[in-house]
Design a protein around this motif. Structure first.
Motif, PDB file in Angstrom:
ATOM      1  N   GLY A  79       0.821  -1.209   0.000  1.00  0.00           N
ATOM      2  CA  GLY A  79       0.000   0.000   0.000  1.00  0.00           C
ATOM      3  C   GLY A  79       0.855   1.259   0.000  1.00  0.00           C
ATOM      4  O   GLY A  79       0.553   2.232  -0.709  1.00  0.00           O
ATOM      5  N   TRP A  80       1.936   1.245   0.776  1.00  0.00           N
ATOM      6  CA  TRP A  80       2.856   2.384   0.840  1.00  0.00           C
ATOM      7  C   TRP A  80       3.462   2.653  -0.535  1.00  0.00           C
ATOM      8  O   TRP A  80       3.476   3.790  -1.002  1.00  0.00           O
ATOM      9  CB  TRP A  80       3.952   2.092   1.864  1.00  0.00           C
ATOM     10  CG  TRP A  80       4.881   3.238   2.131  1.00  0.00           C
ATOM     11  CD1 TRP A  80       4.773   4.149   3.140  1.00  0.00           C
ATOM     12  CD2 TRP A  80       6.056   3.587   1.393  1.00  0.00           C
ATOM     13  NE1 TRP A  80       5.815   5.047   3.062  1.00  0.00           N
ATOM     14  CE2 TRP A  80       6.620   4.730   1.998  1.00  0.00           C
ATOM     15  CE3 TRP A  80       6.694   3.053   0.276  1.00  0.00           C
ATOM     16  CZ2 TRP A  80       7.772   5.336   1.527  1.00  0.00           C
ATOM     17  CZ3 TRP A  80       7.854   3.661  -0.198  1.00  0.00           C
ATOM     18  CH2 TRP A  80       8.372   4.785   0.434  1.00  0.00           C
ATOM     19  N   VAL A  81       3.936   1.599  -1.181  1.00  0.00           N
ATOM     20  CA  VAL A  81       4.546   1.755  -2.506  1.00  0.00           C
ATOM     21  C   VAL A  81       3.538   2.293  -3.501  1.00  0.00           C
ATOM     22  O   VAL A  81       3.840   3.198  -4.286  1.00  0.00           O
ATOM     23  CB  VAL A  81       5.163   0.415  -2.982  1.00  0.00           C
ATOM     24  CG1 VAL A  81       5.562   0.475  -4.444  1.00  0.00           C
ATOM     25  CG2 VAL A  81       6.354   0.040  -2.117  1.00  0.00           C
ATOM     26  N   LEU A  82       2.333   1.767  -3.481  1.00  0.00           N
ATOM     27  CA  LEU A  82       1.299   2.240  -4.400  1.00  0.00           C
ATOM     28  C   LEU A  82       0.969   3.709  -4.149  1.00  0.00           C
ATOM     29  O   LEU A  82       0.836   4.495  -5.097  1.00  0.00           O
ATOM     30  CB  LEU A  82       0.041   1.385  -4.275  1.00  0.00           C
ATOM     31  CG  LEU A  82       0.153  -0.026  -4.842  1.00  0.00           C
ATOM     32  CD1 LEU A  82      -0.991  -0.894  -4.342  1.00  0.00           C
ATOM     33  CD2 LEU A  82       0.169   0.019  -6.366  1.00  0.00           C
ATOM     34  N   ASP A  89      -6.142   5.318  -5.098  1.00  0.00           N
ATOM     35  CA  ASP A  89      -7.311   4.470  -4.851  1.00  0.00           C
ATOM     36  C   ASP A  89      -6.914   3.008  -4.683  1.00  0.00           C
ATOM     37  O   ASP A  89      -7.482   2.292  -3.850  1.00  0.00           O
ATOM     38  CB  ASP A  89      -8.348   4.643  -5.960  1.00  0.00           C
ATOM     39  CG  ASP A  89      -9.009   6.020  -5.909  1.00  0.00           C
ATOM     40  OD1 ASP A  89      -9.116   6.590  -4.804  1.00  0.00           O
ATOM     41  OD2 ASP A  89      -9.412   6.525  -6.970  1.00  0.00           O
ATOM     42  N   TRP A  90      -5.951   2.564  -5.451  1.00  0.00           N
ATOM     43  CA  TRP A  90      -5.451   1.192  -5.324  1.00  0.00           C
ATOM     44  C   TRP A  90      -4.774   1.025  -3.962  1.00  0.00           C
ATOM     45  O   TRP A  90      -4.971   0.018  -3.273  1.00  0.00           O
ATOM     46  CB  TRP A  90      -4.494   0.925  -6.469  1.00  0.00           C
ATOM     47  CG  TRP A  90      -4.001  -0.470  -6.665  1.00  0.00           C
ATOM     48  CD1 TRP A  90      -4.265  -1.582  -5.909  1.00  0.00           C
ATOM     49  CD2 TRP A  90      -3.125  -0.908  -7.694  1.00  0.00           C
ATOM     50  NE1 TRP A  90      -3.603  -2.670  -6.420  1.00  0.00           N
ATOM     51  CE2 TRP A  90      -2.897  -2.276  -7.522  1.00  0.00           C
ATOM     52  CE3 TRP A  90      -2.510  -0.260  -8.759  1.00  0.00           C
ATOM     53  CZ2 TRP A  90      -2.067  -3.010  -8.355  1.00  0.00           C
ATOM     54  CZ3 TRP A  90      -1.694  -0.995  -9.594  1.00  0.00           C
ATOM     55  CH2 TRP A  90      -1.483  -2.363  -9.401  1.00  0.00           C
ATOM     56  N   ALA A  91      -4.001   2.027  -3.552  1.00  0.00           N
ATOM     57  CA  ALA A  91      -3.352   1.977  -2.242  1.00  0.00           C
ATOM     58  C   ALA A  91      -4.397   1.886  -1.131  1.00  0.00           C
ATOM     59  O   ALA A  91      -4.241   1.107  -0.182  1.00  0.00           O
ATOM     60  CB  ALA A  91      -2.465   3.201  -2.046  1.00  0.00           C
ATOM     61  N   ILE A  92      -5.455   2.662  -1.248  1.00  0.00           N
ATOM     62  CA  ILE A  92      -6.522   2.635  -0.244  1.00  0.00           C
ATOM     63  C   ILE A  92      -7.139   1.246  -0.164  1.00  0.00           C
ATOM     64  O   ILE A  92      -7.400   0.736   0.932  1.00  0.00           O
ATOM     65  CB  ILE A  92      -7.578   3.712  -0.554  1.00  0.00           C
ATOM     66  CG1 ILE A  92      -6.983   5.110  -0.317  1.00  0.00           C
ATOM     67  CG2 ILE A  92      -8.847   3.494   0.274  1.00  0.00           C
ATOM     68  CD1 ILE A  92      -7.797   6.241  -0.909  1.00  0.00           C
ATOM     69  N   GLU A  93      -7.360   0.624  -1.303  1.00  0.00           N
ATOM     70  CA  GLU A  93      -7.918  -0.733  -1.310  1.00  0.00           C
ATOM     71  C   GLU A  93      -6.995  -1.697  -0.566  1.00  0.00           C
ATOM     72  O   GLU A  93      -7.445  -2.502   0.261  1.00  0.00           O
ATOM     73  CB  GLU A  93      -8.134  -1.211  -2.740  1.00  0.00           C
ATOM     74  CG  GLU A  93      -8.730  -2.606  -2.827  1.00  0.00           C
ATOM     75  CD  GLU A  93      -8.937  -3.082  -4.260  1.00  0.00           C
ATOM     76  OE1 GLU A  93      -9.390  -4.237  -4.395  1.00  0.00           O
ATOM     77  OE2 GLU A  93      -8.665  -2.338  -5.219  1.00  0.00           O
ATOM     78  N   VAL A  94      -5.702  -1.614  -0.837  1.00  0.00           N
ATOM     79  CA  VAL A  94      -4.740  -2.513  -0.190  1.00  0.00           C
ATOM     80  C   VAL A  94      -4.646  -2.191   1.303  1.00  0.00           C
ATOM     81  O   VAL A  94      -4.737  -3.089   2.146  1.00  0.00           O
ATOM     82  CB  VAL A  94      -3.359  -2.419  -0.870  1.00  0.00           C
ATOM     83  CG1 VAL A  94      -2.315  -3.225  -0.093  1.00  0.00           C
ATOM     84  CG2 VAL A  94      -3.437  -2.913  -2.318  1.00  0.00           C
ATOM     85  N   LEU A  95      -4.488  -0.920   1.643  1.00  0.00           N
ATOM     86  CA  LEU A  95      -4.355  -0.529   3.050  1.00  0.00           C
ATOM     87  C   LEU A  95      -5.628  -0.846   3.842  1.00  0.00           C
ATOM     88  O   LEU A  95      -5.552  -1.202   5.019  1.00  0.00           O
ATOM     89  CB  LEU A  95      -4.018   0.956   3.154  1.00  0.00           C
ATOM     90  CG  LEU A  95      -2.640   1.358   2.627  1.00  0.00           C
ATOM     91  CD1 LEU A  95      -2.555   2.858   2.398  1.00  0.00           C
ATOM     92  CD2 LEU A  95      -1.536   0.869   3.549  1.00  0.00           C
ATOM     93  N   SER A  96      -6.780  -0.734   3.201  1.00  0.00           N
ATOM     94  CA  SER A  96      -8.046  -1.031   3.886  1.00  0.00           C
ATOM     95  C   SER A  96      -8.226  -2.518   4.158  1.00  0.00           C
ATOM     96  O   SER A  96      -9.054  -2.910   4.980  1.00  0.00           O
ATOM     97  CB  SER A  96      -9.227  -0.515   3.063  1.00  0.00           C
ATOM     98  OG  SER A  96      -9.189   0.892   2.983  1.00  0.00           O
ATOM     99  N   SER A  97      -7.458  -3.357   3.474  1.00  0.00           N
ATOM    100  CA  SER A  97      -7.572  -4.803   3.701  1.00  0.00           C
ATOM    101  C   SER A  97      -6.708  -5.278   4.871  1.00  0.00           C
ATOM    102  O   SER A  97      -6.775  -6.447   5.248  1.00  0.00           O
ATOM    103  CB  SER A  97      -7.209  -5.573   2.428  1.00  0.00           C
ATOM    104  OG  SER A  97      -5.828  -5.481   2.166  1.00  0.00           O
TER     105      SER A  97
END
Length: 186
Positions: A79-82, A89-97
């Protein structure tokens, strides 16, 4: 390369410390492990890189974020890298998981991603949550200050800069970055 269909995702499952239960930076220094050394991996939005064993060898593949069975540390790093690559938005999806959402590092990166995507109030709410967990978390203060600068609220950004100074002095990267943002108005 299309942002919609693929992005370079720097990723490695090298041994790095797992995120703490609360968050990093309680002493005014960043204790979050740095992103792992990179090996490029192209995944589509909604996917993350995962190392699997195939025929006795490690292989990196792309899997859906949900159901990836990656641990919080690996999801945080991806998520940090994204987020840093502008894939908010992709980072948010990963971090939210990430299972442990009660973590100052995770909340700060969710704030960063939302703020950079133009959702300032949502981002500020995440920074507030991170600072409620750890009032001395200077990265959250830096990013909050940068968001305030972007909104033209320089006086409020200076309050965050002063808080960083009180916690870590003027030599930290967070202090220098926020001071520069205030000086340049960016």
């Amino acid at each position: 390369m299309s942002m919609r269909f693929s992005a370079m995702l720097a990723f490695s499952l090298m041994a790095t410390p797992v995120l703490a239960a609360g968050g990093g930076g309680s002493t005014g220094t960043d204790t979050t492990p740095p992103p792992p050394k990179v090996s490029p991996m192209k995944c589509k939005p909604g996917q993350v890189a995962k190392v699997v064993m195939k025929m006795g060898k490690k292989k990196t593949i792309c899997v859906k974020v949900m159901g990836s069975n990656l641990d919080d540390r690996d999801l945080y790093h991806q998520g940090w890298v994204l987020a840093k690559a502008g894939e908010y938005d992709w980072a948010i999806e990963v971090l939210s998981s990430i299972k442990n959402q009660n973590n100052a590092d995770v909340l700060t990166m969710l704030g960063y991603s939302n703020r950079k995507a133009g959702r300032f109030e949502v981002g500020f709410a995440y920074y507030d949550q991170a600072l409620a967990l750890d009032p001395k978390f200077i990265r959250a203060r830096e990013y909050l200050g940068e968001g305030l600068v972007a909104q033209g609220k320089i006086d409020l950004a200076k309050v965050q800069l002063d808080e960083i100074r009180k916690i870590s002095g003027t030599g930290s990267e967070e202090y220098k970055d926020l001071a520069k943002a205030i000086d340049t108005g960016i």
